[in-house]
Design a protein around this motif. Structure first.
Motif, PDB file in Angstrom:
ATOM      1  N   THR A 268      24.720 -14.635  15.878  1.00  0.00           N
ATOM      2  CA  THR A 268      25.083 -13.505  15.016  1.00  0.00           C
ATOM      3  C   THR A 268      26.573 -13.208  15.027  1.00  0.00           C
ATOM      4  OG1 THR A 268      24.500 -12.019  16.848  1.00  0.00           O
ATOM      5  CG2 THR A 268      22.831 -12.377  15.147  1.00  0.00           C
TER       6      THR A 268
ATOM      7  N   MET B 218      21.668  -9.036  19.060  1.00  0.00           N
ATOM      8  CA  MET B 218      21.990  -9.226  17.647  1.00  0.00           C
ATOM      9  C   MET B 218      22.961  -8.162  17.163  1.00  0.00           C
ATOM     10  SD  MET B 218      18.497 -10.590  15.755  1.00  0.00           S
ATOM     11  CE  MET B 218      17.408  -9.301  16.321  1.00  0.00           C
TER      12      MET B 218
ATOM     13  N   LEU C 164      26.658  -8.995  15.671  1.00  0.00           N
ATOM     14  CA  LEU C 164      27.080  -8.543  14.343  1.00  0.00           C
ATOM     15  C   LEU C 164      28.309  -7.639  14.433  1.00  0.00           C
ATOM     16  CD1 LEU C 164      23.591  -7.805  12.735  1.00  0.00           C
ATOM     17  CD2 LEU C 164      25.165  -9.658  12.113  1.00  0.00           C
TER      18      LEU C 164
END
Length: 335
Positions: free
Chosen positions: A78, A200, A204
């Motif tokens: 990610t 994640m 991100l």
């Protein structure tokens, strides 16, 4: 089936050449590519049965993979993606369509057998939640290429946020007779503590910052993340060694829902009802064909609701998925 997007994932620049599954090889070629993954599962199973690897150690191996190795892999993936890369409304709609149809069917069958809400909710969970984290992420990324990670992460997010929350709501609501703030608080805390969600979100956030990944950090998460695939697959097999085969008729029905009906309904949504990119459609159909996830058993055991039934469903669906996953991936690569 050319991929629509191809994020440059650290350490995976050569995957496309290795992972591109040619249609000329057919299902046999795909089966041979999936065989090492299932061989690792069989190795874990045999190690426990032979008492080389103690059953108690499975818990700690699973924790290592869940909290550390898989989290490192997801962070690394990610960290090179954005929310826009992952969130595709049409793809999400097609996957949810397939899940809702199969979930409703499993629920209707469960209610027709005059079961309680709790047992029916657990069975419906078995019918739609696949082993995306431990099996889908490493295997499908290798077989379908690094671009598969974005739709896989979308599916993982839907499973974690929607269906993991739904089963808690149904079981606790059925027991208490109503929804309470305590239930919502439990769900919220559980999501915030889930290492897959945390990793994640961190990845991100790193990607959004635009900061380059320091070489030592990249090497660290690559090294740790590389342990996720063999560790996860061995842990799956080791956990299967303790699974029972009670309620085979129900487990067979739930395995049929997961391995056949779920990918079929997702295919209907992706290829007919929603305008899903062909590559993404192939990925989510393949992910829908994965066997029943182990975390369903963890939830069933935690709430004391039909754990033997879930155990048998995981065992049977994993066994038959050796063939069905190859067939489904072979089909989607010809789209």
């Amino acid at each position: 089936m050319p991929p629509r997007r191809s994020p440059m994932l650290p350490g995976h620049t050569c995957l496309r050449a290795r992972a591109a599954v040619s249609t000329s090889g057919g299902v046999i070629d795909i089966f041979l590519k999936t065989l090492p993954f299932f061989a690792l599962i069989a190795l874990g199973f045999a190690a426990v049965r032979a008492r080389i690897f103690p059953q108690d150690a499975t818990i700690y191996l699973t924790r290592f993979v869940f909290y550390f190795a898989l989290s490192a892999m997801l962070f690394r993936f990610t960290a090179s993606l954005s929310i826009a890369d992952i969130w595709e409304p049409q793809t999400a709609g097609a996957y949810l369509f397939g899940c809702v149809i199969v979930y409703a069917l499993a629920t209707a069958v469960g209610m027709a057998r005059r079961q309680g809400t709790e047992v029916t909710a657990v069975e419906a969970q078995c019918a739609v939640i696949g082993n995306t984290g431990f099996l889908g992420v490493p295997m499908l990324t290798l077989l379908l290429g690094p671009a598969a990670i974005a739709p896989i992460l979308l599916i993982l997010s839907i499973d974690l946020f929607i269906f993991s929350s739904l089963i808690v709501i149904l079981i606790t609501g059925s027991r208490d007779g109503r929804m309470s703030r305590g239930v919502l608080r439990t769900i919220g805390v559980g999501l915030l503590k889930n290492p897959m969600i945390v990793s994640m979100a961190c990845g991100l956030s790193w990607s959004a910052s635009g900061a380059p990944m320091p070489v030592p950090l990249d090497d660290f998460v690559t090294l740790l993340g590389n342990a996720a695939t063999p560790g996860a697959l061995f842990a799956i097999g080791a956990s299967l060694a303790s699974k029972s085969t009670e309620r085979l008729s129900v487990a067979g029905w739930l395995s049929f829902c997961k391995l056949v009906l779920h990918p079929a309904c997702v295919a209907l949504g992706a290829l007919v009802l929603f305008d899903v990119d062909t590559y993404d459609a192939g990925v989510i159909i393949s992910a829908a064909a994965l066997p029943v996830a182990g975390n369903v058993f963890m939830l069933a055991q935690h709430y004391g609701v039909a754990p033997q039934r879930v155990s048998a469903s995981i065992l049977i669906s994993t066994l038959f998925s050796i063939l069905t996953v190859s067939l489904v991936i072979g089909w989607v690569t010809m789209l």
